[in-house]
Design an enzyme around this catalytic site. Structure first.
Site, mmCIF file in Angstrom:
data_model
loop_
_atom_site.group_PDB
_atom_site.id
_atom_site.type_symbol
_atom_site.label_atom_id
_atom_site.label_comp_id
_atom_site.label_asym_id
_atom_site.label_seq_id
_atom_site.Cartn_x
_atom_site.Cartn_y
_atom_site.Cartn_z
ATOM 1 N N HIS A 1 10.100 -48.348 73.944
ATOM 2 C CA HIS A 1 10.471 -47.605 75.155
ATOM 3 C C HIS A 1 11.731 -46.779 74.948
ATOM 4 C CE1 HIS A 1 13.632 -50.435 76.669
ATOM 5 N NE2 HIS A 1 12.858 -51.389 76.205
ATOM 6 N N GLU B 1 10.518 -48.472 80.933
ATOM 7 C CA GLU B 1 10.192 -49.889 80.799
ATOM 8 C C GLU B 1 11.193 -50.757 81.541
ATOM 9 O OE1 GLU B 1 10.426 -53.946 79.051
ATOM 10 O OE2 GLU B 1 11.957 -52.389 79.073
ATOM 11 N N GLU B 2 12.470 -50.364 81.506
ATOM 12 C CA GLU B 2 13.517 -51.249 81.997
ATOM 13 C C GLU B 2 13.462 -51.513 83.503
ATOM 14 O OE1 GLU B 2 15.162 -53.079 80.265
ATOM 15 O OE2 GLU B 2 15.703 -52.162 78.358
ATOM 16 N N ASP C 1 9.968 -54.216 70.689
ATOM 17 C CA ASP C 1 10.928 -54.245 71.784
ATOM 18 C C ASP C 1 11.708 -55.552 71.782
ATOM 19 O OD1 ASP C 1 12.374 -53.601 74.034
ATOM 20 O OD2 ASP C 1 10.769 -54.052 75.451
ATOM 21 N N ASP D 1 17.852 -52.224 72.251
ATOM 22 C CA ASP D 1 16.890 -52.261 73.350
ATOM 23 C C ASP D 1 16.796 -50.888 74.013
ATOM 24 O OD1 ASP D 1 15.094 -53.183 75.244
ATOM 25 O OD2 ASP D 1 16.629 -54.088 76.500
#
Length: 471
Positions: free
Chosen positions: A285, A331-332, A359, A297
């Site tokens: 992501h 995504e977060e 991820d 991340d």
């Protein structure tokens, strides 16, 4: 006649054995080539340096997220792929605002500052901040024990730590992350005016760790501000409350939820030479939280996925099936990119046979986790010996990944790269998730490991594909 049959079977078995050994030798050499190219002439580290240091944190809907879209699209276009395009997706736009501030007060004028950060999606405090006594709980289930009588008008302090005795740190994370995600919604039902959540972190430090949270079905007027508190300050506050039960915490958040904005998934493709309508996806992501630069991340997963396609192009390996790199947006705090990709794939009736996600940080790769039927997993597990020279031993049924999750349909195999996880939550969602915490060699090993798995899936296929060959 019987003698002739026995001789014939013996010859056939010898031919099969020779073919299998020949395939294994060829595969071993091709995997070695992929690892050599990544370690000696890789681009993942340079890509990540730009993404992290020149662009920075890439929160969905932000200017930096858009810069990341433009940069990665441009880099994919230099690789000579068959197709590169942007897939529009509407994403939430939450802004943190001015830096948060908080302190503990034990008596008028007697204060100590503490480290906090707003949780993603939190409302702001009142303009002058929020100040109240604190009630410590060990999880959401503890709220009912105290009840409204003891909680109303107070700040709820969730202090259940990640379990240090669990070797799988993602299991430890899963055991307490509900406090962060649903803690504010549940505390508000008992009349709390705000929540502080112990950071999802196994070590003691001064970095508060943000992350997404939800108010569930609460009306806007019922929502209360929510922040993460560093583990060191969580320990201090917990100890203080044992002797100063009337201690108060003041905190000020300046966050705001704005209307959704348009962003993009970034997609590149090498079209398959034999089965172009069978798709293999590799991705990570592109968005990250804004407190660091998102190197682990998930900048690491983004550049590793890009590197997979570069390694195929540079090595001259021509895939039978179409291989796509997908850099998912949001995504977060929403998973909008993963859902949009799956939605479009279903509309076009695309046949995705395999999807691999990175991820879990750019640390030393240990293996893979698969969401697959047993027959599919058995086929993949037979390739494990090819990875053992690189100390890759972990092949297990488990979880694939959040962004590829919407592709799950009972046929598509989902997989997640599994790196060593012991240091991951030291950096996850915090201001020390930065490029200086990336080890170049570990990052490149992960990219080569992903490329190797994609190579094998493409060459041999899986159950439900047009061609399935055995090693």
């Amino acid at each position: 006649m019987r003698k002739i049959l026995i001789v014939g079977l013996s010859i056939l078995c010898s031919q099969l054995s020779f073919s299998q050994n020949s395939n294994k030798q060829e595969d071993s050499l091709n995997l070695r080539k992929l690892y050599d190219m990544s370690l000696l002439n890789g681009k993942s580290y340079l890509w990540l340096e730009h993404l992290s240091n020149d662009i920075g944190g890439r929160l969905s809907g932000s200017l930096d997220a858009q810069k990341a879209v433009e940069y990665t699209k441009k880099e994919l276009e230099t690789l000579g792929l068959d197709k590169v395009w942007l897939q529009p997706v509407m994403v939430p736009k939450w802004v943190r605002g001015a830096k948060e501030f908080a302190y503990i007060e034990t008596a008028p004028g007697s204060t100590r500052n503490i480290n906090i950060t707003a949780l993603g999606g939190s409302v702001s405090t009142p303009m002058g901040g929020a100040k109240a006594q604190v009630i410590e709980v060990q999880g959401i289930e503890d709220l009912a024990r105290y009840g409204e009588a003891q909680i109303k008008g107070k700040i709820v302090f969730y202090n259940r730590p990640m379990r240090a005795d669990l070797i799988n740190t993602f299991e430890a994370y899963g055991g307490c992350v509900d406090q962060r995600y649903s803690g504010a919604a549940e505390a508000a039902k008992y009349g709390a005016i705000g929540v502080l959540v112990r950071s999802m972190n196994l070590r003691l430090d001064d970095f508060p760790h943000t992350g997404t949270m939800s108010y569930g079905e609460l009306r806007p007027s019922q929502r209360i501000p929510a922040a993460a508190i560093s583990t060191n300050d969580a320990e201090y506050l917990s100890s203080l409350l044992k002797i100063e039960k009337k201690a108060e915490v003041y905190f000020k958040l300046n966050s705001e939820q704005l209307p959704d904005v348009q962003s993009y998934n970034v997609i590149g493709e090498i079209t398959g030479s034999e089965f172009p309508n069978e798709y293999i996806v590799v991705g990570g992501h592109l968005d990250s939280w804004d407190v660091g630069d998102g190197s682990h991340d998930d900048g690491a997963g983004v550049v590793q996925s890009m590197e997979v396609l570069r390694l195929f192009k540079e090595s001259g390996i021509k895939p039978k099936r179409s291989i796509r790199v997908v850099l998912f947006m949001n995504e977060e705090n929403g998973l909008r990119g993963g859902n949009k990709y799956a939605e479009i794939a279903e509309e076009k009736n695309e046949n995705h046979i395999f999807a691999l996600e990175s991820d879990s940080g750019g640390f030393t790769p240990r293996g893979f986790s698969f969401e697959a039927r047993q027959d599919q997993f058995n086929q993949i597990a037979a390739w494990e010996s090819l990875f053992k020279p690189y100390l890759i031993h972990y092949f297990e049924l488990g979880h694939g990944g959040a962004d590829i999750g919407p592709l799950k349909n009972g046929k598509t195999v989902l997989a997640g790269l599994v790196p060593d996880s012991q240091r991951y939550f030291d950096h996850h969602h915090s201001e020390n998730d930065t490029f200086d915490q990336i080890n170049k060699r570990e990052l490149e090993l992960g990219a080569a490991t992903m490329a190797s798995m994609i190579y094998l899936v493409d060459k041999y296929g899986l159950s439900n594909t047009s061609e399935v060959s055995k090693l």
